[in-house]
Design a protein around this motif. Structure first.
Motif, PDB file in Angstrom:
ATOM      1  N   SER A   4      38.976  50.726  40.487  1.00 53.57           N
ATOM      2  CA  SER A   4      40.162  51.390  39.961  1.00 53.57           C
ATOM      3  C   SER A   4      39.800  52.760  39.406  1.00 53.57           C
ATOM      4  O   SER A   4      40.521  53.742  39.587  1.00 53.57           O
ATOM      5  CB  SER A   4      40.809  50.525  38.881  1.00 53.57           C
ATOM      6  OG  SER A   4      41.917  51.171  38.328  1.00 53.57           O
ATOM      7  N   GLN A  57      33.694  35.448  37.151  1.00 48.56           N
ATOM      8  CA  GLN A  57      34.986  36.091  36.923  1.00 48.56           C
ATOM      9  C   GLN A  57      34.817  37.413  36.178  1.00 48.56           C
ATOM     10  O   GLN A  57      35.517  38.393  36.468  1.00 48.56           O
ATOM     11  CB  GLN A  57      35.911  35.152  36.133  1.00 48.56           C
ATOM     12  CG  GLN A  57      36.341  33.914  36.905  1.00 48.56           C
ATOM     13  CD  GLN A  57      37.019  34.249  38.215  1.00 48.56           C
ATOM     14  OE1 GLN A  57      37.873  35.141  38.268  1.00 48.56           O
ATOM     15  NE2 GLN A  57      36.659  33.544  39.276  1.00 48.56           N
ATOM     16  N   GLU A  58      33.893  37.460  35.225  1.00 45.73           N
ATOM     17  CA  GLU A  58      33.626  38.714  34.518  1.00 45.73           C
ATOM     18  C   GLU A  58      33.092  39.774  35.473  1.00 45.73           C
ATOM     19  O   GLU A  58      33.465  40.953  35.389  1.00 45.73           O
ATOM     20  CB  GLU A  58      32.626  38.472  33.378  1.00 45.73           C
ATOM     21  CG  GLU A  58      33.199  37.657  32.228  1.00 45.73           C
ATOM     22  CD  GLU A  58      32.148  37.367  31.156  1.00 45.73           C
ATOM     23  OE1 GLU A  58      30.972  37.783  31.337  1.00 45.73           O
ATOM     24  OE2 GLU A  58      32.509  36.735  30.146  1.00 45.73           O
ATOM     25  N   ALA A  91      36.449  45.273  39.857  1.00 49.83           N
ATOM     26  CA  ALA A  91      37.816  45.758  40.040  1.00 49.83           C
ATOM     27  C   ALA A  91      38.061  46.997  39.183  1.00 49.83           C
ATOM     28  O   ALA A  91      38.691  47.959  39.636  1.00 49.83           O
ATOM     29  CB  ALA A  91      38.816  44.645  39.684  1.00 49.83           C
ATOM     30  N   ALA A  92      37.547  46.982  37.947  1.00 42.45           N
ATOM     31  CA  ALA A  92      37.715  48.137  37.069  1.00 42.45           C
ATOM     32  C   ALA A  92      36.982  49.360  37.610  1.00 42.45           C
ATOM     33  O   ALA A  92      37.476  50.482  37.548  1.00 42.45           O
ATOM     34  CB  ALA A  92      37.205  47.805  35.674  1.00 42.45           C
ATOM     35  N   ARG A 151      35.937  41.176  37.492  1.00 40.31           N
ATOM     36  CA  ARG A 151      36.757  42.103  36.707  1.00 40.31           C
ATOM     37  C   ARG A 151      36.073  43.464  36.578  1.00 40.31           C
ATOM     38  O   ARG A 151      36.727  44.505  36.665  1.00 40.31           O
ATOM     39  CB  ARG A 151      37.062  41.507  35.330  1.00 40.31           C
ATOM     40  CG  ARG A 151      38.114  40.393  35.356  1.00 40.31           C
ATOM     41  CD  ARG A 151      38.598  40.061  33.962  1.00 40.31           C
ATOM     42  NE  ARG A 151      37.572  39.401  33.170  1.00 40.31           N
ATOM     43  CZ  ARG A 151      37.395  38.074  33.121  1.00 40.31           C
ATOM     44  NH1 ARG A 151      38.174  37.276  33.849  1.00 40.31           N
ATOM     45  NH2 ARG A 151      36.464  37.546  32.363  1.00 40.31           N
ATOM     46  N   ARG A 152      34.752  43.455  36.375  1.00 41.25           N
ATOM     47  CA  ARG A 152      34.020  44.719  36.273  1.00 41.25           C
ATOM     48  C   ARG A 152      34.097  45.497  37.591  1.00 41.25           C
ATOM     49  O   ARG A 152      34.279  46.717  37.595  1.00 41.25           O
ATOM     50  CB  ARG A 152      32.557  44.463  35.907  1.00 41.25           C
ATOM     51  CG  ARG A 152      32.335  44.011  34.472  1.00 41.25           C
ATOM     52  CD  ARG A 152      30.866  44.135  34.084  1.00 41.25           C
ATOM     53  NE  ARG A 152      30.005  43.324  34.939  1.00 41.25           N
ATOM     54  CZ  ARG A 152      29.674  42.065  34.676  1.00 41.25           C
ATOM     55  NH1 ARG A 152      30.160  41.452  33.604  1.00 41.25           N
ATOM     56  NH2 ARG A 152      28.864  41.396  35.492  1.00 41.25           N
TER      57      ARG A 152
END
Length: 251
Positions: free
Chosen positions: A248, A237-238, A244-245, A241-242
């Motif tokens: 973005s 999950q981490e 996705a960031a 998130r990385r």
């Protein structure tokens, strides 16, 4: 299907295995059918699983068409090889096309390789399975062949540097064909496949010639230092998130 690229690649891989002096233990390879379509379902513990997993079908004289991330087909180096070996690109935002291509291959008598976990397992134990492997086998009327790899995680996996040390033991265990039909419940059939592969994985780990306590590549449940499945899920999950960031930030 005409193969110009695949046979030389298999020859190159065999030469590389010989240079590395990989110590193969292969059991059950006779379960890969010599003719006709089949889905090979593999566990996923390293970045080299598609190479070593395909080797498990070589004794039966079969070439495995793997379902792999679409990005590999766009790479300037791997792209021509992936296309030349007739592997199947998977775009997770539009998976129907790859699924239908796999079903078509199966209907043409090809062997299709699928990783039901979809991503590498950091715990080296089985993650939850996607149902695609059993659904395509049922639709095409072909068996599912469970295949377990062990030792490949020591070569190249997530969170660890590559290590192509010579004389490494590699285990490949092929289970008996599993029959699925369109009448079978896909969720139940997938659970049965996962249970079967979990048993084969346990058998393979226990028979592996090296069992050092605390080794990073050995599952925690076997006294190793790998993350537990729960810890591995947190790390996954981490990572998401990385990513996705990062996406973005680029946008």
């Amino acid at each position: 299907m005409r193969d110009i690229v695949y046979p030389p690649v298999v020859g190159f891989a065999r030469a590389a295995f010989k240079v590395l002096d990989l110590r193969f233990t292969m059991t059950g390879t006779e379960n890969v059918p010599r003719t006709g379509g089949a889905v090979i379902a593999l566990n996923h513990i390293s970045y080299v699983d598609f190479i070593l997993g395909g080797y498990g079908a070589v004794p039966s004289g079969r070439l495995v068409r793997f379902m792999a991330k679409e990005v590999l087909f766009r790479n300037r180096y791997s792209g021509p090889l992936m296309r030349g070996m007739h592997h199947i690109p998977v775009d997770r935002s539009a998976g129907t096309a790859s699924y239908q291509q796999a079903v078509r291959y199966l209907g043409e008598g090809e062997v299709v390789g699928v990783f039901p976990e979809a991503t590498i397992s950091r715990s080296f134990e089985l993650k939850e399975f996607k149902s695609g492997a059993v659904r395509m086998a049922a639709q095409a009327g072909v068996p599912v062949i469970p295949l377990i790899l062990w030792g490949t995680q020591r070569m190249y996996t997530k969170d660890h540097p590559r290590d192509f040390t010579r004389h490494r033991p590699i285990s490949i265990t092929v289970g008996e064909p599993i029959t699925v039909t369109p009448e079978d419940d896909a969720t139940e059939a997938t659970a049965h496949l996962r249970t079967t592969m979990a048993g084969l994985l346990d058998q393979t780990i226990r028979a592996y010639p090296e069992q050092p306590a605390g080794a990073w590549w050995l599952p925690a449940s076997y006294g190793g230092g790998a993350p537990t499945p729960e810890e591995a899920e947190r790390l996954d999950q981490e990572e998401l998130r990385r990513r996705a960031a990062k996406r973005s930030g680029r946008s």
